[in-house]
Design an enzyme around this catalytic site. Structure first.
Site: not given
Length: 302
Positions: A142, A170
């Site tokens: 992330y 992500k």
């Protein structure tokens, strides 16, 4: 060339919804969480993420985290995968989160770099490998520099992708996302809602839009239009969604998302302190923007 399938068969592409954590008088409302999870599964999302930024994961106790993850898994009953966010400043604390959650049937974990410390690339790599060592499940990195204070460059991400459990990222930086999407070493998921259409039209196949809490079927439709090459229809739909997307990030996430869900009667607008509820001005703007979205029947027929 753009990716066409998930790497190593893990964490399939598509729309992964980063779920809120509904609260009622500062307690996690598990029944509401289950209703929301079932609603999003029925709308056609491809996966759910619990305990992330939108889920106020850093403000929950260990027992709340475990109860919420278990409740969401029970609600979807295997119909779609669920991954959990695990993050913090200290690597040992993040590893402890994973060990406590790993007894559940989660599909994997969403892992940002350590917050606040602004650690080096080697420190980030050590952290990620340490977390991976606590589980046999896949990890989605992330990259969200504005929250963590450090950046995972595409070069670092590719190095980490050599680890068999690190299968996706992500990515919230549009420039980094453009670079990562043009390779097949790791799954690149768009974490910036305003950039999702550009990502999809460039051949990207994974998105994690917090805005999809509101009218999720429209975001599923957007993904389908982009996948099938209907660019003009996708652009037209995104133009309709863009005002709402902008408003949902006009104040700190997830307060605007929760305010919008409260307007729909799906959850309370309550956030855990030190977060504050959306302002009255923003709530009125959200109400007006949602009223302009395509009717449900039109969205299904488009």
């Amino acid at each position: 060339m753009a990716r066409s399938e998930a790497p190593r068969g893990a964490l399939a592409d598509g729309l992964w919804l980063p779920m809120i954590t509904p609260l009622q008088h500062d307690r996690v409302a598990l029944d509401t969480a289950q209703r929301l999870a079932a609603h999003y599964a029925a709308a056609g999302v491809d996966g759910l993420i619990v305990l992330g930024t939108t889920g106020e994961g850093g403000l929950l106790t260990d027992s709340e985290r475990s109860m919420l993850a278990a409740a969401v898994l029970e609600a979807v009953d295997g119909a779609l995968p669920v991954i959990a966010g695990v993050g913090g400043v200290a690597t040992h604390a993040v590893c402890d989160q994973v060990r406590k959650l790993d007894r559940l049937a989660l599909a994997g974990y969403l892992v940002p770099p350590p917050y606040y410390l602004r650690v080096s690339d080697e420190g980030i790599a050590w952290h990620m490998r340490s977390v991976a060592g606590q589980t046999g499940k896949p990890l989605m990195l992330y990259n969200v520099p504005k929250r963590t204070g450090c950046t995972m460059s595409p070069e670092l991400v590719w190095r980490l992708a050599a680890h068999p459990q690190i299968v996706a990222i992500k990515e919230c930086d549009p420039a980094g996302l453009r670079t990562l999407a043009m390779q097949d070493r790791i799954g690149a998921f768009c974490g910036d809602d305003a950039s999702m259409l550009d990502h999809l039209l460039r051949g990207g196949t994974g998105i994690v839009p917090a805005a999809a809490h509101v009218r999720p079927e429209l975001f599923v439709r957007l993904l389908q239009l982009a996948r099938t090459g209907r660019e003009e229809a996708a652009r037209a739909l995104f133009r309709q969604l863009s005002p709402l997307i902008g408003l949902l990030f006009a104040e700190p996430n997830p307060a605007p998302v929760k305010a919008a869900l409260a307007l729909c009667g799906m959850a309370t607008a309550e956030v855990r302190r030190p977060l504050m509820p959306a302002s009255k001005t923003l709530v009125a703007q959200l109400d007006a923007a949602m009223a302009l979205l395509p009717p449900a029947a039109v969205a299904r027929a488009a």
